[in-house]
Design a protein around this motif. Structure first.
Motif, PDB file in Angstrom:
ATOM      1  N   UNK A 103     -54.979  44.153  49.127  1.00 35.22           N
ATOM      2  CA  UNK A 103     -55.533  42.852  49.522  1.00 35.22           C
ATOM      3  C   UNK A 103     -54.472  41.773  49.633  1.00 35.22           C
ATOM      4  N   UNK A 104     -53.441  41.874  48.841  1.00 39.73           N
ATOM      5  CA  UNK A 104     -52.402  40.845  48.869  1.00 39.73           C
ATOM      6  C   UNK A 104     -51.602  40.805  50.153  1.00 39.73           C
ATOM      7  N   UNK A 105     -51.673  41.869  50.937  1.00 40.51           N
ATOM      8  CA  UNK A 105     -51.024  41.886  52.244  1.00 40.51           C
ATOM      9  C   UNK A 105     -52.057  41.435  53.266  1.00 40.51           C
ATOM     10  N   UNK A 106     -51.993  40.182  53.663  1.00 42.27           N
ATOM     11  CA  UNK A 106     -53.014  39.587  54.522  1.00 42.27           C
ATOM     12  C   UNK A 106     -52.684  39.817  55.998  1.00 42.27           C
ATOM     13  N   UNK A 107     -53.662  40.295  56.737  1.00 36.35           N
ATOM     14  CA  UNK A 107     -53.427  40.614  58.142  1.00 36.35           C
ATOM     15  C   UNK A 107     -53.016  39.373  58.930  1.00 36.35           C
ATOM     16  N   UNK A 108     -53.642  38.247  58.659  1.00 33.55           N
ATOM     17  CA  UNK A 108     -53.305  37.029  59.401  1.00 33.55           C
ATOM     18  C   UNK A 108     -51.839  36.662  59.229  1.00 33.55           C
ATOM     19  N   UNK A 109     -51.322  36.834  58.025  1.00 33.56           N
ATOM     20  CA  UNK A 109     -49.908  36.542  57.775  1.00 33.56           C
ATOM     21  C   UNK A 109     -49.018  37.473  58.606  1.00 33.56           C
ATOM     22  N   UNK A 122     -46.721  54.523  47.779  1.00 30.03           N
ATOM     23  CA  UNK A 122     -47.557  53.539  48.464  1.00 30.03           C
ATOM     24  C   UNK A 122     -47.416  52.145  47.864  1.00 30.03           C
ATOM     25  N   UNK A 123     -47.310  51.172  48.774  1.00 28.91           N
ATOM     26  CA  UNK A 123     -47.237  49.777  48.366  1.00 28.91           C
ATOM     27  C   UNK A 123     -48.512  49.405  47.614  1.00 28.91           C
ATOM     28  N   UNK A 124     -48.349  48.682  46.514  1.00 26.34           N
ATOM     29  CA  UNK A 124     -49.494  48.298  45.697  1.00 26.34           C
ATOM     30  C   UNK A 124     -49.851  49.309  44.625  1.00 26.34           C
ATOM     31  N   UNK A 125     -49.366  50.534  44.757  1.00 27.85           N
ATOM     32  CA  UNK A 125     -49.603  51.567  43.739  1.00 27.85           C
ATOM     33  C   UNK A 125     -48.314  51.879  42.983  1.00 27.85           C
ATOM     34  N   UNK A 126     -47.324  52.363  43.712  1.00 24.24           N
ATOM     35  CA  UNK A 126     -46.042  52.694  43.091  1.00 24.24           C
ATOM     36  C   UNK A 126     -45.109  51.493  43.048  1.00 24.24           C
ATOM     37  N   UNK A 127     -45.336  50.552  43.944  1.00 25.94           N
ATOM     38  CA  UNK A 127     -44.489  49.363  44.015  1.00 25.94           C
ATOM     39  C   UNK A 127     -45.369  48.120  44.019  1.00 25.94           C
ATOM     40  N   UNK A 128     -44.729  46.986  43.860  1.00 27.66           N
ATOM     41  CA  UNK A 128     -45.459  45.739  44.110  1.00 27.66           C
ATOM     42  C   UNK A 128     -45.500  45.508  45.621  1.00 27.66           C
ATOM     43  N   UNK A 129     -45.955  44.358  46.052  1.00 31.54           N
ATOM     44  CA  UNK A 129     -46.128  44.112  47.482  1.00 31.54           C
ATOM     45  C   UNK A 129     -44.803  43.936  48.217  1.00 31.54           C
ATOM     46  N   UNK A 130     -43.692  43.847  47.480  1.00 33.48           N
ATOM     47  CA  UNK A 130     -42.370  43.725  48.101  1.00 33.48           C
ATOM     48  C   UNK A 130     -41.539  44.988  47.934  1.00 33.48           C
ATOM     49  N   UNK A 136     -41.019  41.225  55.452  1.00 33.85           N
ATOM     50  CA  UNK A 136     -41.728  40.414  54.458  1.00 33.85           C
ATOM     51  C   UNK A 136     -41.130  40.615  53.071  1.00 33.85           C
ATOM     52  N   UNK A 137     -40.864  41.872  52.720  1.00 31.51           N
ATOM     53  CA  UNK A 137     -40.326  42.178  51.394  1.00 31.51           C
ATOM     54  C   UNK A 137     -38.978  41.499  51.175  1.00 31.51           C
ATOM     55  N   UNK A 138     -38.086  41.624  52.156  1.00 34.41           N
ATOM     56  CA  UNK A 138     -36.748  41.052  51.971  1.00 34.41           C
ATOM     57  C   UNK A 138     -36.780  39.538  51.894  1.00 34.41           C
TER      58      UNK A 138
END
Length: 531
Positions: free
Chosen positions: A164-170, A477-485, A521-523
């Protein structure tokens, strides 16, 4: 004065695809044979090490370099020059070992299994149980061997698959456009689309129109001026002849060694070392930073040396297959024992399917150009949501054959990478024929509809020699093994930024744009936060 300012615009523009990276590397390190070059080339410790120079690794290299971070990119593959006249790469019509990463026999759909000389070629084809996995092995990673399609996933499937933290609009407003611009993606110009090598594209669109669908232009990372030069006969035909799977010899493809990587090297803070294969990763001395075992090869693939490198920040961007190989092995062998248990899980093949259809009434032209001209997305028509893309068949040479490539939205079918204690290799487990049945059914349903609207067509699925994916995804997978970055949970200074971040399926698109956008986005967050 910063290096990036010392390098004049004229000089930068003059560094063509054939020598840009070598010239920039020399400018960064000094002249070969000089003391400065020797000292710099011998360094084994860097603030940041990036493993891999594909979509995620190239973004990391550029943005770290721009931030002034002392960065080394380690790439197992070769750095390939290009030529306006020579066939630099092999192909389905010129089969040899340059096509494959250390294979003794050719292995590719519609390619006979002839003997080839093992060497560090541009494509690794890994035979896993019930699935062949293809991935790039060159400076530029998968961008050297992909077909350039640069599309975002539709909103509903991005929303359903990603945290959810990865917003499509962004992403739609910022990260997808930034990535597409940096990759140089654009739709096929009308004059190229109207040319003879794209007769097959116009015919594919006509078949879709007759079924009631209006394909839209597909953004693609090809250099249309090079294609125009091919059409004029000014350079050797490559893209218009259908070459893409093993590289475009004349630089028609805007691979990462023409876009992100020269910009990264031009910062003066980034080194690139090809033919350096990372074999293992562990914690640095006293528990800080990371250490890597690196095999250095010559151009033939012979091992020259095995070195230990160290860094404070480690960006694992080796591509889904090799990132999982490194991290799963490091956890199971006790080198990074506290890696999340979820590392290695959630692998998917992006619903990849391909099919051919023959036309008894229309001819698709003298050759089939490689860039994909058109695409159409079906939300609820078939067994799974489905994107169909106009594809090409190298060597068709006027035969009445059209190719379609399909990716589906698959939320359910996943495999796991595990360490095989008997062989010491990391392999794909829990994957069987049933994992691709839904996507194969959707593909058959689509083909049947197109055939019904176009009398005189026949269709055949492409399952030779085994089920196949060129879009391996997941495992970290992002959000599971890593944070959103992409920061790996519980491991300060360890990041993953490649296709393994994607949760097994992009969501109805080819992966390149989404991987690049996630990395951008991550960097931006990593640089802003200082880590």
């Amino acid at each position: 004065m910063p290096f990036s300012r010392r390098l004049s615009r004229r000089r930068f523009a003059g560094l063509g695809a054939g020598g840009a990276l070598a010239a920039l590397t020399a400018a960064t390190l000094g002249s070969p044979g000089s003391r400065a070059f020797a000292a710099s080339a011998a360094r084994k410790h860097f603030k940041a090490v990036v493993i891999g120079s594909g979509f995620g690794g190239s973004v990391a290299a550029l943005r770290l370099g721009e931030a002034g971070v002392d960065t080394l990119v380690l790439e197992r593959g070769r750095q390939w020059a290009t030529s306006p006249t020579e066939a630099v790469f092999a192909s389905q019509e010129r089969i040899d070992g340059r096509m494959f990463w250390f294979r003794r026999f050719a292995s590719w759909p519609a390619v006979p299994p002839v003997p080839v000389r093992p060497q560090p070629g541009v494509m690794e084809l890994s035979h896993q149980k019930h699935l062949d996995i293809a991935c790039g092995a060159a400076v530029g990673g998968g961008s050297v061997v992909y077909t350039g399609v640069t599309l975002p996933p539709p909103r509903p499937y991005f929303t359903s698959l990603y945290p959810r933290g990865l917003r499509y609009d962004e992403f739609a407003m910022r990260w997808f456009p930034r990535a597409a611009a940096a990759l140089g993606a654009s739709t096929m110009p009308k004059d190229v689309y109207a040319s003879a090598p794209f007769t097959h594209s116009r015919l594919w669109d006509r078949h879709m129109n007759r079924a009631g669908y209006a394909p839209v232009p597909a953004p693609s990372a090809f250099d249309w001026d090079v294609l125009r030069a091919e059409l004029r006969g000014a350079v050797r035909p490559s893209a218009i002849a259908g070459e893409t799977d093993f590289g475009c010899s004349n630089g028609a493809k805007k691979s990462l060694d023409r876009t992100y990587l020269p910009r990264a090297l031009a910062t003066g803070h980034v080194q690139l070392r090809p033919l350096h294969e990372v074999r293992s990763v562990w914690r640095g001395r006293r528990g800080s930073g990371y250490a890597l075992e690196v095999r250095r090869m010559d151009a033939s693939g012979r091992t020259v040396d095995v070195d230990e490198y160290t860094c404070d920040l480690l960006f694992v961007c080796a591509g889904t297959l090799n990132t999982n190989r490194l991290l799963v092995a490091a956890r199971e062998r006790g080198e990074l024992p506290d890696l999340p248990a979820a590392v290695g899980t959630g692998f998917g093949g992006n619903g990849d399917q391909a099919s051919l259809r023959t036309s008894l009434t229309d001819r698709p032209g003298p050759s089939q150009g490689a860039p994909c001209a058109s695409t159409y997305f079906f939300h609820r028509r078939y067994a799974q949501p489905l994107r169909a893309e106009n594809w090409q068949l190298l060597g068709a040479r006027g035969l009445p054959v059209l190719a379609t490539f399909i990716v589906t939205v698959d939320h359910d079918h996943r495999g796991t990478f595990v360490l095989d204690r008997r062989t010491g290799s990391v392999v794909l487990s829990g994957w069987g024929p049933e994992h691709q049945r839904a996507s194969a059914r959707a593909s058959r349903e689509h083909n049947a509809e197109i055939l019904a609207a176009n009398p005189g067509l026949l269709s055949v699925a492409l399952d030779y020699p085994f089920p196949f994916t060129g879009h391996p995804l997941g495992g970290c997978a992002v959000g599971r093994c890593t944070d959103l970055e992409g920061r790996v949970r519980g491991h300060r200074g360890l990041y993953v930024l490649d296709g393994s971040l994607i949760p097994g399926n992009v969501g109805g698109a080819n992966p390149s744009l989404t991987i690049t956008a996630l990395a951008e986005r991550a960097l931006s967050h990593i640089v802003a936060a200082g880590g």
